[in-house]
Write a protein that holds these residues in place. Structure first.
Motif, PDB file in Angstrom:
ATOM      1  N   ARG A 182      94.207  -4.627  30.198  1.00  0.00           N
ATOM      2  CA  ARG A 182      94.580  -5.387  31.396  1.00  0.00           C
ATOM      3  C   ARG A 182      95.952  -4.983  31.915  1.00  0.00           C
ATOM      4  O   ARG A 182      96.215  -5.020  33.115  1.00  0.00           O
ATOM      5  CB  ARG A 182      94.560  -6.879  31.066  1.00  0.00           C
ATOM      6  N   GLY A 183      96.826  -4.577  30.991  1.00  0.00           N
ATOM      7  CA  GLY A 183      98.168  -4.169  31.401  1.00  0.00           C
ATOM      8  C   GLY A 183      98.163  -2.992  32.357  1.00  0.00           C
ATOM      9  O   GLY A 183      99.064  -2.853  33.198  1.00  0.00           O
ATOM     10  N   GLN A 184      97.143  -2.123  32.239  1.00  0.00           N
ATOM     11  CA  GLN A 184      97.043  -0.978  33.141  1.00  0.00           C
ATOM     12  C   GLN A 184      96.776  -1.445  34.574  1.00  0.00           C
ATOM     13  O   GLN A 184      97.330  -0.900  35.531  1.00  0.00           O
ATOM     14  CB  GLN A 184      95.917  -0.044  32.680  1.00  0.00           C
ATOM     15  N   TRP A 185      95.912  -2.449  34.708  1.00  0.00           N
ATOM     16  CA  TRP A 185      95.641  -3.016  36.027  1.00  0.00           C
ATOM     17  C   TRP A 185      96.907  -3.667  36.593  1.00  0.00           C
ATOM     18  O   TRP A 185      97.228  -3.511  37.781  1.00  0.00           O
ATOM     19  CB  TRP A 185      94.534  -4.064  35.939  1.00  0.00           C
ATOM     20  N   GLU A 186      97.596  -4.406  35.750  1.00  0.00           N
ATOM     21  CA  GLU A 186      98.796  -5.100  36.205  1.00  0.00           C
ATOM     22  C   GLU A 186      99.886  -4.121  36.625  1.00  0.00           C
ATOM     23  O   GLU A 186     100.587  -4.347  37.619  1.00  0.00           O
ATOM     24  CB  GLU A 186      99.305  -6.026  35.097  1.00  0.00           C
ATOM     25  N   ALA A 187     100.018  -3.031  35.864  1.00  0.00           N
ATOM     26  CA  ALA A 187     101.019  -2.023  36.233  1.00  0.00           C
ATOM     27  C   ALA A 187     100.668  -1.377  37.565  1.00  0.00           C
ATOM     28  O   ALA A 187     101.554  -1.142  38.405  1.00  0.00           O
ATOM     29  CB  ALA A 187     101.102  -0.962  35.136  1.00  0.00           C
ATOM     30  N   ALA A 188      99.375  -1.076  37.773  1.00  0.00           N
ATOM     31  CA  ALA A 188      98.953  -0.478  39.036  1.00  0.00           C
ATOM     32  C   ALA A 188      99.163  -1.442  40.197  1.00  0.00           C
ATOM     33  O   ALA A 188      99.564  -1.047  41.301  1.00  0.00           O
ATOM     34  CB  ALA A 188      97.487  -0.072  38.955  1.00  0.00           C
ATOM     35  N   THR A 189      98.921  -2.729  39.953  1.00  0.00           N
ATOM     36  CA  THR A 189      99.161  -3.733  40.989  1.00  0.00           C
ATOM     37  C   THR A 189     100.645  -3.820  41.327  1.00  0.00           C
ATOM     38  O   THR A 189     101.028  -3.942  42.494  1.00  0.00           O
ATOM     39  CB  THR A 189      98.653  -5.105  40.520  1.00  0.00           C
ATOM     40  N   ALA A 190     101.492  -3.735  40.290  1.00  0.00           N
ATOM     41  CA  ALA A 190     102.935  -3.778  40.506  1.00  0.00           C
ATOM     42  C   ALA A 190     103.422  -2.597  41.343  1.00  0.00           C
ATOM     43  O   ALA A 190     104.415  -2.707  42.072  1.00  0.00           O
ATOM     44  CB  ALA A 190     103.664  -3.806  39.167  1.00  0.00           C
ATOM     45  N   LEU A 191     102.706  -1.481  41.252  1.00  0.00           N
ATOM     46  CA  LEU A 191     103.055  -0.300  42.049  1.00  0.00           C
ATOM     47  C   LEU A 191     102.449  -0.360  43.455  1.00  0.00           C
ATOM     48  O   LEU A 191     102.532   0.611  44.207  1.00  0.00           O
ATOM     49  CB  LEU A 191     102.574   0.965  41.332  1.00  0.00           C
ATOM     50  N   ASN A 192     101.829  -1.495  43.776  1.00  0.00           N
ATOM     51  CA  ASN A 192     101.259  -1.727  45.105  1.00  0.00           C
ATOM     52  C   ASN A 192     100.125  -0.755  45.434  1.00  0.00           C
ATOM     53  O   ASN A 192      99.961  -0.338  46.585  1.00  0.00           O
ATOM     54  CB  ASN A 192     102.355  -1.637  46.183  1.00  0.00           C
ATOM     55  N   MET A 193      99.333  -0.400  44.429  1.00  0.00           N
ATOM     56  CA  MET A 193      98.180   0.472  44.648  1.00  0.00           C
ATOM     57  C   MET A 193      96.997  -0.341  45.161  1.00  0.00           C
ATOM     58  O   MET A 193      96.823  -1.510  44.793  1.00  0.00           O
ATOM     59  CB  MET A 193      97.757   1.160  43.339  1.00  0.00           C
TER      60      MET A 193
END
Length: 242
Positions: free
Chosen positions: A134-145
């Motif tokens: 799930r952290g991968q999704w959250e990191a990608a969301t944080a990068l505004n992808m």
């Protein structure tokens, strides 16, 4: 089992076929069986390509599509997983013409087996995507992808490695399922063997060769998928250290 062991088995199987080809009892049948094996290989390759495409599309549709797409994806998966591959081939070959749609036997074989295995593969793709932390999704969301960017750059490259082993099994299952296409008039490896056995009654040499040819084809698939898995894992490791 390691790749080296698989390669040894492959070479040994090929050498055994070559040796048997020097024996009169076996050499009589080998050319015809190899013709059938060529058709079997064609159906397998094209069926695998269709299966992968359908699996990815239906898995993504099931996970992220709008409601109608999710409904269609679930309908496809459940119908083709819940019914026999043989019945599906018969339906495409014998029933569709009743509705004015006639397909070539080769097209029916590729379509039927590809759709059947694709339905199983869709669940492999879905499971692999959902297994990404799930952290991968959250990191990608944080990068505004966007979701497409997340899937293409972050999620699918990691999920791809988890998909490879089950896909190897599915490809081998598709290879073995090609024996069913003899029932829709295609002269594949199984059909050639049945014809030869009925006319000569030389069961042992015919089906010994058939067994070895199927083994060679399945070993080629297994070795190819193992090499792909290793390459993908190395690529992911380089990406993490970059």
């Amino acid at each position: 089992m390691g790749i080296r062991t698989l390669i040894v088995m492959l070479v040994a199987s090929i050498l055994l076929i070559a040796y048997l080809a020097t024996r009169d009892t076996y050499s009589l049948f080998l050319p015809g069986l190899l013709q059938g094996a060529a058709l079997t290989a064609q159906i397998t390759v094209l069926g695998c390509l269709l299966a992968v495409a359908m699996a990815i599309l239906s898995a993504l549709g099931k996970l992220y599509g709008p409601t109608p797409i999710r409904w269609l994806a679930n309908l496809y998966i459940e119908i083709f997983r819940g019914t026999s591959a043989l019945v599906q081939l018969f339906w495409l070959f014998f029933v569709l013409p009743q509705f004015g749609v006639s397909l070539d036997p080769f097209a029916v074989a590729v379509l039927g087996l590809g759709l059947n295995i694709g339905a199983y593969g869709a669940e492999c793709v879905r499971g692999a995507i959902q297994s990404v932390a799930r952290g991968q999704w959250e990191a990608a969301t944080a990068l505004n992808m966007t979701r497409i960017q997340m899937l293409r750059r972050i999620i699918l490259p990691q999920a791809f490695i988890a998909m490879i082993p089950p896909w190897g099994n599915l490809f081998i299952e598709l290879l073995k399922s090609t024996a069913l296409v003899s029932l829709i008039t295609l002269s594949d490896l199984a059909f050639k063997a049945q014809q030869m056995n009925q006319t000569t009654m030389k069961t042992i040499p015919i089906f010994t060769l058939v067994l070895l040819i199927y083994l060679v084809l399945s070993l080629l698939i297994t070795i190819g998928m193992r090499l792909l898995e290793q390459r993908a894992a190395k690529g992911l490791a380089r990406g993490r250290t970059a």
